[in-house]
Scaffold this motif. Structure first.
Motif: not given
Length: 291
Positions: A14-36
């Motif tokens: 579960g912690v691994l999945c959270l970390a991967l999800g956070d990494a994806l959010a950080k990656w997306l954050g370079g192109s999209y607003a947190p709202v999206q």
């Protein structure tokens, strides 16, 4: 394999999945607003939560007599998500994760005034030591200090409030109802704000949006199963394996290398959290009725 080992395995997954999800959010954050990012994450997660609820007692498990409580918890969850995603875009992944570890320390300190629980001396001192660890990580006044650190501290406070409300109402509300509404409210809030920040996603980014939502639900399910198979005091410390994944993912994708002080501060925070968990375990054992 013993039940405790199964619980630990679920927790680590579960912690691994959270970390991967956070990494994806950080990656997306370079192109999209947190709202999206939050909109798509909750849009994907909500039907999955409803499906899990359906196969674990039916959709009636989502019924509630406390809509106001769920609205407040949902707004707190919204604050948690926004602050954390913003922090991910401003700070290295490992540093963000380390500061977020302060959430259980805030639970200890806030449980007294908010739940009228007596905070004993050892957990109180451990919490204060943990905050010293947070200060070591963020180093206020230092050249490396960033506003993003304060934003992540805000996320930790919001998450602590979410855990406190879960403790307050967890015995009165069904599990999946509580999970459903803390997903629904952020979805509604982000949907209302989305027209102001909308940017058409590129094809490859659709995978990131969907993947982040799925990983969040899988993480939640695994952590729930972890606490069903193993005592909380045994499973909870494995939450700190998130730091290992954060360091590896941050180095692999963004070339981030935490300095010595981040490791030192993280060690202090983790040590404080484990000490509090052990203390609560001992208190729980003493409180059990004898036969």
């Amino acid at each position: 394999m013993s039940s405790s080992l199964v619980g630990i395995a679920y927790m680590c997954l579960g912690v691994l999945c959270l970390a991967l999800g956070d990494a994806l959010a950080k990656w997306l954050g370079g192109s999209y607003a947190p709202v999206q990012i939050i909109f798509f994450r909750t849009l994907v997660a909500l039907p999955l939560v409803a499906t899990i609820a359906y196969f674990n007692g039916g959709l009636r498990t989502l019924a509630t007599r406390r809509p106001g409580v769920h609205l407040i918890r949902g707004l707190i969850a919204t604050g948690t998500m926004f602050c954390f995603v913003i922090g991910l875009t401003l700070l290295p992944l490992a540093e963000t994760t380390a500061i977020a570890f302060a959430a259980p320390l805030f639970v200890t300190l806030l449980s007294g005034p908010l739940l009228s629980e007596r905070v004993e001396r050892l957990p109180f001192i451990a919490s204060l030591a943990g905050f010293v660890g947070v200060l070591i990580v963020v180093r206020p006044g230092a050249a490396g200090f960033q506003l993003g650190a304060l934003v992540v501290v805000g996320a930790a406070v919001c998450y602590a409030l979410l855990m406190i409300t879960a403790r307050r109402y967890g015995g009165k509300e069904r599990l999946w109802a509580m999970v459903f509404y803390v997903t629904l409210v952020p979805l509604i809030v982000s949907a209302l704000l989305l027209p102001l920040y909308w940017r058409p996603p590129q094809s490859v980014h659709w995978l990131g949006f969907v993947g982040a939502g799925i990983l969040g639900v899988v993480a939640m399910a695994c952590i729930t199963l972890a606490f069903r198979h193993a005592p909380a005091s045994l499973a909870a410390p494995f939450d700190y394996t998130a730091m290992v994944w954060a360091v590896l993912l941050g180095w692999w994708f963004w070339g981030e290398m935490p300095d010595l002080w981040v490791y030192v501060g993280t060690g202090v925070i983790i040590g404080s959290g484990i000490l509090i968990a052990v203390h609560e375990r001992r208190v729980a054992i003493k409180a059990r009725p004898t036969t």
